[in-house]
Design an enzyme around this catalytic site. Sequence first.
Site, PDB file in Angstrom:
ATOM      1  N   ALA A 113       0.811  -1.213   0.000  1.00 34.89           N
ATOM      2  CA  ALA A 113       0.000   0.000   0.000  1.00 34.89           C
ATOM      3  C   ALA A 113       0.847   1.267   0.000  1.00 34.89           C
ATOM      4  O   ALA A 113       0.432   2.291  -0.554  1.00 34.89           O
ATOM      5  CB  ALA A 113      -0.940  -0.004   1.207  1.00 34.89           C
ATOM      6  N   THR A 114       2.027   1.233   0.622  1.00 36.22           N
ATOM      7  CA  THR A 114       2.878   2.424   0.632  1.00 36.22           C
ATOM      8  C   THR A 114       3.270   2.817  -0.783  1.00 36.22           C
ATOM      9  O   THR A 114       3.181   3.987  -1.182  1.00 36.22           O
ATOM     10  CB  THR A 114       4.135   2.183   1.483  1.00 36.22           C
ATOM     11  OG1 THR A 114       3.761   2.097   2.863  1.00 36.22           O
ATOM     12  CG2 THR A 114       5.137   3.333   1.321  1.00 36.22           C
ATOM     13  N   ASN A 193      -5.804   2.890  10.396  1.00 36.38           N
ATOM     14  CA  ASN A 193      -4.944   1.833  10.917  1.00 36.38           C
ATOM     15  C   ASN A 193      -4.752   1.893  12.433  1.00 36.38           C
ATOM     16  O   ASN A 193      -4.449   0.872  13.063  1.00 36.38           O
ATOM     17  CB  ASN A 193      -3.570   1.886  10.239  1.00 36.38           C
ATOM     18  CG  ASN A 193      -2.907   3.241  10.373  1.00 36.38           C
ATOM     19  OD1 ASN A 193      -3.477   4.254   9.980  1.00 36.38           O
ATOM     20  ND2 ASN A 193      -1.713   3.283  10.929  1.00 36.38           N
ATOM     21  N   GLN A 221      -6.457  -1.191   5.309  1.00 31.63           N
ATOM     22  CA  GLN A 221      -7.038  -1.790   6.508  1.00 31.63           C
ATOM     23  C   GLN A 221      -8.462  -2.313   6.282  1.00 31.63           C
ATOM     24  O   GLN A 221      -8.861  -3.294   6.905  1.00 31.63           O
ATOM     25  CB  GLN A 221      -7.059  -0.767   7.649  1.00 31.63           C
ATOM     26  CG  GLN A 221      -5.684  -0.361   8.147  1.00 31.63           C
ATOM     27  CD  GLN A 221      -4.973  -1.495   8.881  1.00 31.63           C
ATOM     28  OE1 GLN A 221      -5.581  -2.449   9.326  1.00 31.63           O
ATOM     29  NE2 GLN A 221      -3.674  -1.361   9.006  1.00 31.63           N
ATOM     30  N   SER A 241      -3.272  -3.652   0.267  1.00 27.16           N
ATOM     31  CA  SER A 241      -2.117  -4.370   0.796  1.00 27.16           C
ATOM     32  C   SER A 241      -2.506  -5.815   1.077  1.00 27.16           C
ATOM     33  O   SER A 241      -3.597  -6.088   1.587  1.00 27.16           O
ATOM     34  CB  SER A 241      -1.605  -3.697   2.077  1.00 27.16           C
ATOM     35  OG  SER A 241      -0.422  -4.315   2.522  1.00 27.16           O
ATOM     36  N   HIS A 243      -0.818  -8.210   3.121  1.00 31.69           N
ATOM     37  CA  HIS A 243      -0.581  -8.815   4.435  1.00 31.69           C
ATOM     38  C   HIS A 243      -1.581  -8.362   5.498  1.00 31.69           C
ATOM     39  O   HIS A 243      -1.584  -8.913   6.610  1.00 31.69           O
ATOM     40  CB  HIS A 243       0.854  -8.554   4.910  1.00 31.69           C
ATOM     41  CG  HIS A 243       1.134  -7.148   5.320  1.00 31.69           C
ATOM     42  ND1 HIS A 243       1.335  -6.773   6.622  1.00 31.69           N
ATOM     43  CD2 HIS A 243       1.278  -6.021   4.583  1.00 31.69           C
ATOM     44  CE1 HIS A 243       1.590  -5.484   6.680  1.00 31.69           C
ATOM     45  NE2 HIS A 243       1.553  -4.996   5.455  1.00 31.69           N
ATOM     46  N   THR A 281       9.660  -6.627 -12.238  1.00 31.82           N
ATOM     47  CA  THR A 281       9.111  -7.976 -12.349  1.00 31.82           C
ATOM     48  C   THR A 281       8.055  -8.229 -11.274  1.00 31.82           C
ATOM     49  O   THR A 281       8.293  -8.000 -10.086  1.00 31.82           O
ATOM     50  CB  THR A 281      10.230  -9.027 -12.205  1.00 31.82           C
ATOM     51  OG1 THR A 281      11.203  -8.810 -13.226  1.00 31.82           O
ATOM     52  CG2 THR A 281       9.675 -10.443 -12.319  1.00 31.82           C
ATOM     53  N   CYS A 367       4.440   1.627  11.666  1.00 33.72           N
ATOM     54  CA  CYS A 367       5.385   2.470  10.927  1.00 33.72           C
ATOM     55  C   CYS A 367       6.000   3.558  11.795  1.00 33.72           C
ATOM     56  O   CYS A 367       7.031   4.123  11.447  1.00 33.72           O
ATOM     57  CB  CYS A 367       4.692   3.103   9.727  1.00 33.72           C
ATOM     58  SG  CYS A 367       3.994   1.896   8.590  1.00 33.72           S
TER      59      CYS A 367
END
Length: 441
Positions: A113-114, A193, A221, A241, A243, A281, A367
Amino acid sequence: MTSSLSPSCKSSFSLFYKRNKEANHPTMFRLARPLLASIAEYRPVYLDSQATACLDPRVLDKMLPLMTEQYGNPHSRTHVYGWNAEEAVEKSRAQVAKLINANPKEVFFTSGATESNNIAIKGVANFNKAKKNHLITLQTEHKCVLDSCRYLEMEGFEVTYLPVQKNGMVDLTLLESSIKPNTCLVSVMFAHNEIGVIQPLRDIGAICRKKKVFFHTDAAQGLGKVPIDVEKDNIDLMSMSSHKIYGPKGCGALYVRRRPRVRLRSPISGGGQERGIRSGTVAAPLVVGMGAACDVALREMDRDRAHCLALRTRLLEGLEKRLPHIVVNGDLENRLPGNLNVSFSCVEGESLMMGLKNIAVSSGSACTSASLEPSYVLRALGIDAENAHTSIRFGISRFTTQKEVDYTIEECSKVVERLRDMSPLWDLMQEGKTLADVQWR
């Protein structure tokens, strides 16, 4: 010290082991055996799912062939290894798109997501710089969004950072009045988050569509936990994201609307993969994992939501029954079902986490966890620095059990009571006083 693995991980790996044994899959059967052996090792209860979630065994099941047998580069068009990898990637693209009601051609894979936020915000801003150089975001956004906006300010853009209300929600009237003729983008996080607050995306999208301004949301989130529809919500760009939804780390996606078309100038240069939006890639095993995680989330969203909400309610009611003077940060109704951010008066958050040795929790975003400064998010809600330091975030997942929640209530109550007994501030509060009433000499 040895004990049993937390029930969440034990149930995950036990399911993984049993299902693949029955399927007579020799490779996965061998891989599962050492995982089960590790169950004898001690692990704390995990209640930090907003930082990251446990990899779902069903997701790992789909990823392993891409790591061991179908290891081709999905961009290699001259042999069967590349074709198989490309087919797996495109299937995953369709799975992500289905979860958000998008066209697969509108989904671009990234590292997370970043990176998606950086591409969306900087890309739209730079493409429209000549005519529109103003952006709007919230003071409570994720650090990568705020830092991207600050970077654009140094490049000559104008950015408006809107305050939020005490419950963490955006003021829609203020948002609409802040849009100017030269505004190119509004960026508002879907679900927060730290405090779990869910913003009214559909209302924000309607305002942006009426004003002919692109609308971007960081949905890391909220994806897979509460319904989201890019068409009905009028979302033009959305960051995701893997994870956070029980998929692998290091993978994410960016949704970019095709009709009406959103054009951007990507800050990522390279070989032109992902149609030039994100060169490099594509990590096929991670992408397949993200697709599988989205597929599971789509099928189990209602069950997950009911499960997490029930455990969150049990956790909050248990803490309130045992401990006075605790405050929930952020709106309790418009909230992620698995998020609970609580401030314990007269208890320093870092001390509380140190006391909860057998429970993995956090005081805010992963973070910014290395910083000793109080959460800028809680300060934006109007919470003073003293109380902002007392907050703890509990993150409940699909694998969290009632037993773990009850254990957390018991341990947290004991530690809070012990720390309050050591605090002179607690004695003052018991007398109905605050620090402002102290006569300093």
